[in-house]
Design a protein around this motif. Structure first.
Motif, PDB file in Angstrom:
ATOM      1  N   THR A 168       0.810  -1.223   0.000  1.00  0.00           N
ATOM      2  CA  THR A 168       0.000   0.000   0.000  1.00  0.00           C
ATOM      3  C   THR A 168       0.841   1.271   0.000  1.00  0.00           C
ATOM      4  N   THR A 169       2.019   1.236   0.584  1.00  0.00           N
ATOM      5  CA  THR A 169       2.900   2.405   0.636  1.00  0.00           C
ATOM      6  C   THR A 169       4.041   2.209  -0.352  1.00  0.00           C
ATOM      7  N   ASN A 170       4.176   3.138  -1.293  1.00  0.00           N
ATOM      8  CA  ASN A 170       5.190   3.020  -2.353  1.00  0.00           C
ATOM      9  C   ASN A 170       5.078   1.667  -3.052  1.00  0.00           C
ATOM     10  N   SER A 171       3.853   1.271  -3.334  1.00  0.00           N
ATOM     11  CA  SER A 171       3.571  -0.062  -3.887  1.00  0.00           C
ATOM     12  C   SER A 171       4.176  -0.284  -5.272  1.00  0.00           C
ATOM     13  N   SER A 172       4.486   0.779  -6.002  1.00  0.00           N
ATOM     14  CA  SER A 172       5.104   0.593  -7.324  1.00  0.00           C
ATOM     15  C   SER A 172       6.497  -0.012  -7.218  1.00  0.00           C
ATOM     16  N   TYR A 173       7.083   0.011  -6.009  1.00  0.00           N
ATOM     17  CA  TYR A 173       8.408  -0.579  -5.787  1.00  0.00           C
ATOM     18  C   TYR A 173       8.330  -1.947  -5.117  1.00  0.00           C
ATOM     19  N   PHE A 174       7.127  -2.513  -4.967  1.00  0.00           N
ATOM     20  CA  PHE A 174       6.928  -3.731  -4.178  1.00  0.00           C
ATOM     21  C   PHE A 174       6.448  -4.899  -5.029  1.00  0.00           C
ATOM     22  N   VAL A 175       6.965  -6.106  -4.711  1.00  0.00           N
ATOM     23  CA  VAL A 175       6.528  -7.354  -5.341  1.00  0.00           C
ATOM     24  C   VAL A 175       5.961  -8.256  -4.249  1.00  0.00           C
ATOM     25  N   ASP A 176       4.691  -8.631  -4.382  1.00  0.00           N
ATOM     26  CA  ASP A 176       4.044  -9.552  -3.446  1.00  0.00           C
ATOM     27  C   ASP A 176       4.390 -10.965  -3.898  1.00  0.00           C
ATOM     28  N   ASN A 177       5.147 -11.688  -3.099  1.00  0.00           N
ATOM     29  CA  ASN A 177       5.586 -13.031  -3.483  1.00  0.00           C
ATOM     30  C   ASN A 177       4.683 -14.117  -2.895  1.00  0.00           C
ATOM     31  N   GLU A 178       3.562 -13.730  -2.302  1.00  0.00           N
ATOM     32  CA  GLU A 178       2.612 -14.706  -1.779  1.00  0.00           C
ATOM     33  C   GLU A 178       1.443 -14.913  -2.734  1.00  0.00           C
ATOM     34  N   ASN A 179       1.045 -13.867  -3.430  1.00  0.00           N
ATOM     35  CA  ASN A 179      -0.161 -13.912  -4.255  1.00  0.00           C
ATOM     36  C   ASN A 179       0.097 -13.432  -5.656  1.00  0.00           C
ATOM     37  N   PRO A 180       0.321 -14.245  -6.641  1.00  0.00           N
ATOM     38  CA  PRO A 180       0.606 -15.676  -6.507  1.00  0.00           C
ATOM     39  C   PRO A 180       2.087 -15.888  -6.247  1.00  0.00           C
ATOM     40  N   PRO A 181       2.464 -16.956  -5.559  1.00  0.00           N
ATOM     41  CA  PRO A 181       3.901 -17.235  -5.435  1.00  0.00           C
ATOM     42  C   PRO A 181       4.465 -17.573  -6.807  1.00  0.00           C
ATOM     43  N   GLY A 182       5.713 -17.395  -6.981  1.00  0.00           N
ATOM     44  CA  GLY A 182       6.286 -17.694  -8.276  1.00  0.00           C
ATOM     45  C   GLY A 182       7.748 -17.340  -8.379  1.00  0.00           C
ATOM     46  N   GLN A 183       8.195 -16.355  -7.615  1.00  0.00           N
ATOM     47  CA  GLN A 183       9.601 -16.016  -7.644  1.00  0.00           C
ATOM     48  C   GLN A 183      10.382 -17.078  -6.880  1.00  0.00           C
ATOM     49  N   GLN A 184      11.582 -17.317  -7.301  1.00  0.00           N
ATOM     50  CA  GLN A 184      12.392 -18.367  -6.679  1.00  0.00           C
ATOM     51  C   GLN A 184      13.088 -17.879  -5.420  1.00  0.00           C
ATOM     52  N   CYS A 185      12.284 -17.390  -4.498  1.00  0.00           N
ATOM     53  CA  CYS A 185      12.775 -17.042  -3.174  1.00  0.00           C
ATOM     54  C   CYS A 185      11.615 -17.237  -2.208  1.00  0.00           C
ATOM     55  N   THR A 186      11.934 -17.572  -0.988  1.00  0.00           N
ATOM     56  CA  THR A 186      10.889 -17.882  -0.025  1.00  0.00           C
ATOM     57  C   THR A 186      10.301 -16.661   0.662  1.00  0.00           C
ATOM     58  N   LEU A 187      10.914 -15.495   0.510  1.00  0.00           N
ATOM     59  CA  LEU A 187      10.439 -14.293   1.183  1.00  0.00           C
ATOM     60  C   LEU A 187       9.056 -13.907   0.678  1.00  0.00           C
ATOM     61  N   ASP A 188       8.186 -13.469   1.601  1.00  0.00           N
ATOM     62  CA  ASP A 188       6.797 -13.160   1.254  1.00  0.00           C
ATOM     63  C   ASP A 188       6.650 -11.931   0.370  1.00  0.00           C
ATOM     64  N   GLY A 189       7.633 -11.057   0.381  1.00  0.00           N
ATOM     65  CA  GLY A 189       7.608  -9.880  -0.472  1.00  0.00           C
ATOM     66  C   GLY A 189       8.992  -9.288  -0.567  1.00  0.00           C
ATOM     67  N   PHE A 190       9.185  -8.466  -1.596  1.00  0.00           N
ATOM     68  CA  PHE A 190      10.475  -7.808  -1.774  1.00  0.00           C
ATOM     69  C   PHE A 190      10.305  -6.589  -2.657  1.00  0.00           C
ATOM     70  N   THR A 191      11.310  -5.732  -2.648  1.00  0.00           N
ATOM     71  CA  THR A 191      11.262  -4.547  -3.499  1.00  0.00           C
ATOM     72  C   THR A 191      11.558  -4.925  -4.939  1.00  0.00           C
ATOM     73  N   GLN A 192      11.107  -4.085  -5.839  1.00  0.00           N
ATOM     74  CA  GLN A 192      11.580  -4.161  -7.214  1.00  0.00           C
ATOM     75  C   GLN A 192      13.088  -3.937  -7.151  1.00  0.00           C
ATOM     76  N   ASN A 193      13.796  -4.192  -8.235  1.00  0.00           N
ATOM     77  CA  ASN A 193      15.216  -3.855  -8.258  1.00  0.00           C
ATOM     78  C   ASN A 193      15.361  -2.345  -8.114  1.00  0.00           C
ATOM     79  N   LEU A 194      16.161  -1.944  -7.151  1.00  0.00           N
ATOM     80  CA  LEU A 194      16.426  -0.532  -6.880  1.00  0.00           C
ATOM     81  C   LEU A 194      17.912  -0.275  -7.051  1.00  0.00           C
ATOM     82  N   THR A 195      18.288   0.992  -7.171  1.00  0.00           N
ATOM     83  CA  THR A 195      19.694   1.344  -7.371  1.00  0.00           C
ATOM     84  C   THR A 195      20.147   2.346  -6.326  1.00  0.00           C
ATOM     85  N   ALA A 196      21.228   2.002  -5.631  1.00  0.00           N
ATOM     86  CA  ALA A 196      21.929   2.949  -4.759  1.00  0.00           C
ATOM     87  C   ALA A 196      22.958   3.632  -5.651  1.00  0.00           C
TER      88      ALA A 196
END
Length: 169
Positions: free
Chosen positions: A107-135
């Motif tokens: 809900t907050t800065n959602s354009s940078y967020f990936v929900d990995n629970e609905n639907p699962p599919g990314q090859q990582c167990t974390l429930d969510g993660f950021t889009q690729n970001l750059t420092a």
């Protein structure tokens, strides 16, 4: 937590390993809460060019159940050196907001967020993660810079969080 625990797919089982290790005071200052189980990497760098960048993604098992709570796991990359007389967090979302559970989610800065629970599919167990970001930092070629890369649990030592740094970035 344990790096082996991040391998996917997501089973919604709640990857959690309490290591019982200290947090990081700099990360705690970003979120104004106590941190635990910090993972910190520090190194010096002498750049050849005028820019440095790290591509990264921050993920956590705290998503989505603990969004907007005190369990605000956090990540940062601080730089010091020419042009950066005090430690400066360069791993933020656009606008300078620190990367944490409460700052980047569904809900907050959602354009940078990936929900990995609905639907699962990314090859990582974390429930969510950021889009690729750059420092990103503009630097002086030939000058020495110190980096501190840190991630930690906040308010407790469970439900692991992780950061993935892109190789050669």
């Amino acid at each position: 937590g344990l790096v082996d625990s991040v391998a996917g797919p997501n089973t919604n089982g709640g990857t959690s390993t309490f290591m019982g290790t200290p947090g990081d005071t700099d990360l705690g200052a970003l979120v104004q809460l106590q941190t635990y189980d910090a993972c910190v990497l520090e190194f010096d760098c002498i750049p050849y060019g005028d820019t440095l960048l790290f591509n990264f993604a921050f993920g956590s098992e705290e998503y989505q159940e603990f969004v907007n709570s005190g369990f605000n796991d956090v990540f940062a990359i601080w730089i010091t050196g020419a042009g950066f007389p005090v430690p400066t967090n360069v791993a933020t979302i656009p606008g300078g907001t620190p990367v944490s559970i409460n700052n980047v989610n569904g809900t907050t800065n959602s354009s940078y967020f990936v929900d990995n629970e609905n639907p699962p599919g990314q090859q990582c167990t974390l429930d969510g993660f950021t889009q690729n970001l750059t420092a990103f930092a503009v630097v002086t070629p030939g000058a020495t810079y110190h980096f501190k890369v840190a991630v930690a649990d906040v308010s407790d030592g469970i439900f692991d969080s992780a950061v993935m740094l892109e190789a050669f970035s």
